[in-house]
Design a protein around this motif. Structure first.
Motif, PDB file in Angstrom:
ATOM      1  N   CYS A 153      -5.422  49.828  50.932  1.00 21.05           N
ATOM      2  CA  CYS A 153      -5.558  50.242  49.537  1.00 21.05           C
ATOM      3  C   CYS A 153      -6.974  50.730  49.270  1.00 21.05           C
ATOM      4  O   CYS A 153      -7.929  49.996  49.501  1.00 21.05           O
ATOM      5  CB  CYS A 153      -5.228  49.066  48.623  1.00 21.05           C
TER       6      CYS A 153
ATOM      7  N   CYS B 229      -0.112  50.778  44.906  1.00 18.59           N
ATOM      8  CA  CYS B 229      -0.722  49.460  45.074  1.00 18.59           C
ATOM      9  C   CYS B 229      -0.065  48.536  44.076  1.00 18.59           C
ATOM     10  O   CYS B 229      -0.201  48.730  42.864  1.00 18.59           O
ATOM     11  CB  CYS B 229      -2.227  49.517  44.821  1.00 18.59           C
TER      12      CYS B 229
ATOM     13  N   HIS C 151      -5.483  45.036  51.559  1.00 22.90           N
ATOM     14  CA  HIS C 151      -4.023  45.033  51.547  1.00 22.90           C
ATOM     15  C   HIS C 151      -3.518  46.457  51.685  1.00 22.90           C
ATOM     16  O   HIS C 151      -4.227  47.407  51.375  1.00 22.90           O
ATOM     17  CB  HIS C 151      -3.484  44.395  50.269  1.00 22.90           C
TER      18      HIS C 151
ATOM     19  N   CYS D 239      -8.463  49.093  45.100  1.00 22.85           N
ATOM     20  CA  CYS D 239      -9.004  47.788  44.757  1.00 22.85           C
ATOM     21  C   CYS D 239     -10.312  47.581  45.524  1.00 22.85           C
ATOM     22  O   CYS D 239     -10.329  47.589  46.752  1.00 22.85           O
ATOM     23  CB  CYS D 239      -8.008  46.690  45.125  1.00 22.85           C
TER      24      CYS D 239
ATOM     25  N   ARG E  71      -0.807  45.447  43.668  1.00 26.76           N
ATOM     26  CA  ARG E  71      -1.787  44.529  43.073  1.00 26.76           C
ATOM     27  C   ARG E  71      -2.398  45.144  41.813  1.00 26.76           C
ATOM     28  O   ARG E  71      -2.512  44.490  40.788  1.00 26.76           O
ATOM     29  CB  ARG E  71      -2.871  44.195  44.098  1.00 26.76           C
TER      30      ARG E  71
HETATM   31 ZN   LIG Z   1      -4.821  47.634  45.817  1.00 27.54          ZN
END
Ligand SMILES: [Zn+2]
Length: 127
Positions: A79, A104, A88, A82, A106
């Motif tokens: 990713c 993503c 991740h 982030c 998250r």
């Molecule tokens: Zn992310």
């Protein structure tokens, strides 16, 4: 008199899109390219059985390559959105549908369409 079938076009496009994203992440090494070839070959049978699914092949190949890389190489694509927390991988959405995108979960954002990850990662690598 031997036009390329929509099925072949879909497989070819899927291969090109996933390779573009691998190049963007700088993991397009020879053995990785062969993973893409294997994924495309595996989905050829699938789409021959179900031609209506031709538009879904890119997303499926992306997920197949992601799974294969996880075993051999690690998480891909990481990713880029982030800035903190555990590294991740992005996920393909829809899992089975047209116009697949890297998202993503998250951050809850769409990062890029499959095949366009290069722009999200900051453009082409310096030459
Ligand atoms: Zn992310």
């Amino acid at each position: 008199m031997d036009p390329i079938s929509p099925l072949e076009q879909a497989l070819h496009a899927a291969r090109a899109l996933v390779l573009a994203d691998l190049v963007a992440g700088r993991v397009a090494e020879a053995d990785v390219v062969s993973l893409v070839e294997a994924a495309v070959a595996g989905r050829r049978w699938w789409v021959e059985q179900w031609p209506e699914g031709a538009g879904f092949v890119a997303g499926l190949v992306a997920q197949d390559v992601q799974d294969a890389l996880l075993e051999r190489y690690g998480r891909w694509p990481l990713c880029p959105v982030c800035g903190s927390g555990d590294p991740h991988a992005l996920e393909v959405e829809p899992e089975l549908g047209p116009d697949p995108r890297w998202v993503c979960h998250r951050a809850g954002v769409v990062v890029a369409p499959v095949g366009s990850l290069g722009a999200a990662l900051g453009g082409p690598p310096p030459s």
